[in-house]
Write an enzyme that holds these catalytic residues in place. Structure first.
Site, short mmCIF file in Angstrom:
data_model
loop_
_atom_site.label_atom_id
_atom_site.label_comp_id
_atom_site.label_asym_id
_atom_site.label_seq_id
_atom_site.Cartn_x
_atom_site.Cartn_y
_atom_site.Cartn_z
CG ASP A 152 41.21 28.11 91.14
OD1 ASP A 152 40.48 28.04 90.14
OD2 ASP A 152 41.57 27.11 91.79
CG ASP B 124 36.72 23.42 91.62
OD1 ASP B 124 35.89 23.29 92.53
OD2 ASP B 124 36.41 23.39 90.41
CE LYS C 39 41.23 29.03 86.37
NZ LYS C 39 41.52 28.59 87.73
CG ASP D 184 44.46 24.59 92.65
OD1 ASP D 184 44.37 23.36 92.50
OD2 ASP D 184 43.83 25.41 91.97
#
Length: 356
Positions: free
Chosen positions: A108, A110, A272, A297
């Site tokens: 990922d 961010d 995702k 995260d």
């Protein structure tokens, strides 16, 4: 020869690790900083945990049982949680011994590749870069902040299921995307937005990405943010190399370079594993790279490797950035390694360094 098996339990706020040392089942109690604070022999009764040599001896025995994790410094670090030491030892050894030719990385962006904090200030995400840019009209920033305050608590609510959260996420993204279209953002302004922002990669990310490029390891970067901004960030830090593939929400422009919408289906934090990359030939082209280091995260990030044909070893590293007490148990259940408020790429880098 030492026979071992490890299990981590949670009880009354304590973390207990039960391990088998020789013929004895030993229970270790960890303090809030993940240090061994008590030792109990299930066969012989409680040890006197006050002498330091008792605790240190058992810790040394654990390092003997899990030599790779000990070498990586993962056994007694205050910010690292591992539910199943034996499983993680096995996964890391599988990845290291198989070499770079069998590895791919899925991450990922961010608050995974990018930092959460720097010098006491929160760093901007892809959305945050645009939200706080002086190039955006005031009405955008006001409305974006209002939507963040409404929907972000839902995104990270540990008491809600993914199925319960998804309708709210679709509302949030739909409203933000419509808002951006109203701003008539020019393609040429994105580089300036990134340069003026405080976005930063986690410490050591550039080193890790350069090492993966040098060793020809494919890196798939997923993001529920804005792909055009993300690409500019990777370029800004000189890590957007030819082994990196970005999957995100990309802008659609008119013939004057003005943003007028988004391409393809919406990607949010909980789908995702359902977007176009999984129905494309991306993973098929990487057939044979069956070992994966996955980093994220959010709990939804654990599904990013769905679609990899015949995976051998998937090591899931989770960054737990906030609401630690509320979310730790679920993160430990879903990620192999949980890193609490860690602003570095030290764990992934140390594994890659072992492969050299």
């Amino acid at each position: 020869m030492i026979s071992s098996r490890g299990t981590v339990l949670r009880a009354g706020g304590r973390q207990l690790t039960r391990v088998l040392i020789g013929s004895n089942r030993v229970e270790l109690t960890f303090d809030p900083y993940n240090r061994v604070s008590g030792v109990h022999d299930k066969a012989s009764g409680p040890f006197d945990s006050s002498p330091s040599h008792t605790v240190s001896t058992v810790v040394q025995d654990i390092k003997t049982m899990y030599p790779t994790l000990g070498k990586l410094g993962l056994l007694n670090a205050p910010h690292i949680r591992i539910k199943d030491l034996a499983r993680v030892e096995e996964l890391v050894n599988c990845i290291v011994e198989s070499g770079f030719s069998k590895l791919q990385v899925i991450a990922d962006f961010d608050r995974t590749l990018s930092r959460v904090w720097h010098n006491g200030k929160m760093c901007e995400t892809c959305h945050g870069i645009m939200d706080n840019s002086a190039l955006m009209p005031p009405f955008y920033r006001q409305e974006a902040n209002r939507l963040l305050g409404k929907y972000y608590p839902i995104e990270i609510d540990p008491k809600m299921t993914e199925e319960e959260k998804i309708p709210y996420m679709l509302e949030w993204y739909g409203q933000i995307h419509n808002l951006i279209v109203k701003c008539r953002v020019s393609q040429g302004s994105l580089e300036d937005m990134v340069s003026a922002s405080n976005v930063k990669l986690r410490e050591g990310t550039e080193k890790l990405m350069n090492e993966l490029h040098t060793t020809n390891v494919p890196v798939l970067v997923f993001s529920a943010g804005m792909g055009d901004i993300l690409e500019q960030v990777l370029k800004h830090f000189n890590v957007y190399t030819n082994n990196v593939k970005v999957v995100s929400n990309f802008f659609r422009y008119d013939d004057k370079g003005v943003m007028v919408g988004f391409k393809d289906d919406l990607i949010h934090m909980f789908n995702k594993n359902e977007n176009a990359i999984h129905s494309s030939d991306y993973f098929d082209k990487l057939r044979g790279r069956n070992n994966i280091i996955l980093m994220g995260d959010s709990l939804g990030d654990t599904k990013m490797a769905v679609g990899v044909p015949q995976p051998s070893c998937i090591l899931k590293i989770g960054f737990l950035n906030d609401k630690v007490e509320e979310r730790l148990e679920k993160y430990m259940k879903n990620f192999d390694i949980v890193l609490i408020d860690d602003q570095t790429m030290d764990v992934a880098s140390s594994i890659v360094d072992l492969m050299k």
